[in-house]
Design an enzyme around this catalytic site. Structure first.
Site, PDB file in Angstrom:
ATOM      1  N   SER A   1     -18.121  11.421  23.439  1.00 16.19           N
ATOM      2  CA  SER A   1     -18.725  12.365  22.495  1.00 16.19           C
ATOM      3  C   SER A   1     -19.293  13.580  23.200  1.00 16.19           C
ATOM      4  O   SER A   1     -19.303  14.685  22.650  1.00 16.19           O
ATOM      5  CB  SER A   1     -19.860  11.688  21.719  1.00 16.19           C
ATOM      6  OG  SER A   1     -19.386  10.862  20.703  1.00 16.19           O
TER       7      SER A   1
ATOM      8  N   ASP B   1     -20.009  16.190  12.607  1.00  9.80           N
ATOM      9  CA  ASP B   1     -20.857  15.196  13.256  1.00  9.80           C
ATOM     10  C   ASP B   1     -21.966  14.772  12.287  1.00  9.80           C
ATOM     11  O   ASP B   1     -21.739  14.720  11.085  1.00  9.80           O
ATOM     12  CB  ASP B   1     -21.426  15.784  14.556  1.00  9.80           C
ATOM     13  CG  ASP B   1     -21.600  14.739  15.649  1.00  9.80           C
ATOM     14  OD1 ASP B   1     -22.457  13.860  15.465  1.00  9.80           O
ATOM     15  OD2 ASP B   1     -20.903  14.801  16.671  1.00  9.80           O
TER      16      ASP B   1
ATOM     17  N   HIS C   1     -27.164  12.951  17.393  1.00 17.16           N
ATOM     18  CA  HIS C   1     -25.817  13.096  17.953  1.00 17.16           C
ATOM     19  C   HIS C   1     -25.219  14.475  17.684  1.00 17.16           C
ATOM     20  O   HIS C   1     -24.677  15.135  18.586  1.00 17.16           O
ATOM     21  CB  HIS C   1     -24.930  11.998  17.357  1.00 17.16           C
ATOM     22  CG  HIS C   1     -23.643  11.757  18.077  1.00 17.16           C
ATOM     23  ND1 HIS C   1     -22.478  12.445  17.790  1.00 17.16           N
ATOM     24  CD2 HIS C   1     -23.318  10.876  19.054  1.00 17.16           C
ATOM     25  CE1 HIS C   1     -21.499  11.996  18.560  1.00 17.16           C
ATOM     26  NE2 HIS C   1     -21.978  11.047  19.341  1.00 17.16           N
TER      27      HIS C   1
END
Length: 652
Positions: A440, A53, A115
């Protein structure tokens, strides 16, 4: 380079891949005296989960290692931070930003995008008590496998995720000793597997016995928008939970319409205010969507403004209303997003409502001389009906790369998920947890569950773990009703939710599994009519094959937990499957079928009797008829303790 003996295949870097964006341990029945963690004494101890990520926020309380043992001896990775930053929770952190701009190539794996920290915390975050956002208490935050070890591979930056970095990150995670790899990133749909880095890296992981889960994508509800659709990867759709941060719209007519907003001001008086909607004749273009520069402060000052979803972000709309002097905002969904609402951190009092409720407000405005409205803030609500439901943004099947493999595979929580983030300023307060939505967020839930299964069954193959999750899913919501699609509030089909909503408790002991070996995947790839060069690019470093000498497996005959049946008009089709007994040594299963419309369906044999663990039994399903379009049914293998369910899709 092609003349070099080590050269295999050159893959165009192409455009960057996109990142696909507390209550869930309770919602998934993990926590509590009757929860999976306590009853099975399994929190993922000793399992290593690799997150590919945007990096990580070391030192965050979600990555505290209190009570954790050192990583297993097989661990070969290292930490690119200094030695005091990594610990027995965060055991590895590396950066692979070699394919982007030069200034990115030497950046450490710090997360500046939020994220990566969020997905890591969702999968394996340690327990953190008394979490709150904007003063709203949200209780205890925890990852799905809170005692699993975490290894982080930064393959994404603000520029996106580059193909060479993704492939290298997966390869490194496998070689370091990860048991599970989680990828909340993906391409557009339709890429052939030999050009798709997650498929390529995922096959290498499968060869080495490493489980891979990846996001289905956020391009729903468009048909055939699903990505990461190789059959050796668990492809994850996003669903809602039964928690809402409630903000209710009250109209001057007295009508109450429930919505959501994270921003819940304590000094809001709930006084009825003028309500405006800038659309139609005389209104600036896109003023109905509250774009920057389209709102006249003389018109909206001190009023509640109705904004339509679309073009700019949900939060930007509220900011534009705030800048123009508006007192509050009602955000109405567009038709594609229908019933999919989010608890956003707005800049002013707001409520995000459904498309249907938006139409009700517009009818009220158009039929009332002086329309008024306010917003009532009601805090956190649990056990809200019609949950889980499939998020409108979640990408849909069928797969373009392999239409007879049902994708997505499964659904998991992906709407308004609270997890760790780097420190962000919200108002005058620093926050280290935040809400995010997307496939996600769903993917690391499934990665965490895979870690729990790996802990319980360390010798299971990636395909067995995948089958365990898929065949034990729920097709009904918390009230026993069919899981709905937030597009239209109608029952979700298999192209939206795959096999159904994950059920960790059942997945831990599935009874039977549909197992697969790398050799079977290779024979399947030859059945896709790929040339030898393409197949060998995927299966490397396995020995090269010549498909002309291989007994191919057609897509529908791959030993997959879900079943897609291509039936010619007025024809017959026989599907073959093999199950492995992982339940009780002496057990018997009976076939229970729900027959798709337009066909007949017969299972032979209709009873499977096992005498030992790991014993395999094969069966066939004979379909006759001329079903038109798509119709669905299911096959259940039922014993005294287990129900092993596979969705059946007729496709012609």
């Amino acid at each position: 380079m092609e003349s070099h003996p080590l050269f295999l295949r050159a893959i165009p870097a192409g455009k960057p891949y996109k990142l696909l964006t507390t209550h869930t341990p309770d919602f998934l029945q993990l926590r509590g005296s009757n929860g999976l963690w306590k009853k099975t004494k399994n929190m993922g101890e000793g399992v290593i989960v690799g997150i590919l990520d945007t990096g990580i926020t070391p030192g965050h309380p979600s990555f505290d290692d209190k009570g954790m043992r050192p990583p297993p001896a097989k661990w070969k990775g290292h930490c690119d931070f200094n030695a005091s930053v990594c610990n027995n929770k965060l055991i590895g952190a590396k950066s692979f930003l070699k394919a982007g701009a030069d200034e990115l190539k030497h950046l450490p794996p710090f997360d500046v995008e939020t994220h990566g920290t969020h997905t890591a915390g969702t999968a394996v975050g340690a327990s953190v008590k008394n979490v709150n956002i904007l003063g709203i208490g949200l209780g205890e935050a925890s990852g799905v496998a809170p005692r699993a070890h975490l290894a982080v591979y930064r393959v994404c930056s603000e520029e996106g995720c580059q193909t060479p970095d993704i492939i290298k990150g997966i390869e490194e995670a496998v070689n370091d000793g990860c048991d599970v790899i989680s990828l909340s990133l993906g391409p557009d749909s339709g890429e052939p597997f030999y050009l798709e880095p997650v498929a390529l890296g995922g096959f290498y992981a499968t060869l080495k016995g490493v489980f891979v889960s990846a996001a289905a994508g956020n391009n729903g509800p468009n048909v055939s928008s699903v990505s990461n659709d190789a059959p050796w990867i668990l492809t994850v759709a996003a669903s809602s939970t039964d928690r809402q941060i409630r903000s209710t719209v009250k109209l001057g007519s007295g009508l109450l319409l429930n919505g959501e907003s994270m921003y819940q001001p304590k000094n809001w008086t709930s006084k009825m205010l003028p309500l405006v909607y800038l659309a139609g004749k005389g209104a600036p273009v896109n003023a109905d969507k509250c774009l920057d520069g389209t709102l006249d402060s003389k018109v909206v000052k001190g009023k509640i403004v109705l904004c339509d979803r679309g073009v700019n972000t949900r939060v930007e709309k509220g900011l534009n209303v705030h800048k123009a002097g508006g007192a509050g905002m009602i955000l109405a969904n567009d038709k594609p997003n229908a019933y999919s609402t989010d608890a956003d951190r707005h800049f002013l009092p707001a409520s995000h409502i459904s498309y249907v409720d938006g139409l009700k407000i517009k009818d009220y405005i158009h039929s009332t001389k002086n329309p008024t409205a306010t917003v009532l803030f009601k805090g956190v609500g649990y056990h809200t009906p019609f949950n889980p439901s499939i998020a409108s943004f979640s990408s849909r099947g069928p797969s373009l790369a392999s239409p007879l493999i049902l994708k997505p595979d499964i659904a998991g929580p992906g709407v308004s998920i609270v997890a760790a983030v780097p420190t962000v300023s919200v108002g005058n307060k620093a926050q280290i947890f935040d809400f995010m939505s997307g496939t996600s967020m769903a993917t690391p839930h499934l990665s965490g569950i895979a870690a729990l299964i790996k802990k319980a069954h360390p010798n299971w193959s990636p395909a067995a773990i995948k089958s365990a999750m898929m065949t034990t899913t729920d097709a009904t919501d918390i009230n026993g009703k069919p899981i709905l699609d937030q597009v239209g509030n109608i029952p979700a089909d298999v192209f939206a939710m795959g096999a159904g909503q994950v059920n960790p408790y059942k997945a831990l002991e599935p009874g039977l599994v549909y197992d697969l070996t790398p050799d079977e995947y290779i024979r399947y790839l030859c059945g896709l009519d790929y040339i030898d060069e393409d197949v060998n690019a995927i299966i490397h470093p396995a020995p090269k094959v010549q498909c002309a000498k291989v007994k191919v497996i057609s897509q529908e005959q791959l030993n997959y937990p879900s079943i897609v049946v291509p039936i010619p008009k007025r024809g017959t089709k026989t599907i073959y499957r093999t199950v492995t007994n992982v339940g009780e040594a002496n057990d018997s299963y009976k076939a229970v079928i729900s027959v798709p419309k337009g066909v007949s369906m017969k299972v032979v044999p209709s009873t499977l009797k096992f005498k030992s663990l790991n014993e395999k039994k094969s069966f066939k399903i004979v379909f006759k008829g001329s079903g038109k379009g798509h119709s669905t049914g299911e096959l259940k293998w039922v014993s005294s303790k287990h129900v092993v369910r596979s969705p059946v899709l007729i496709s012609n």
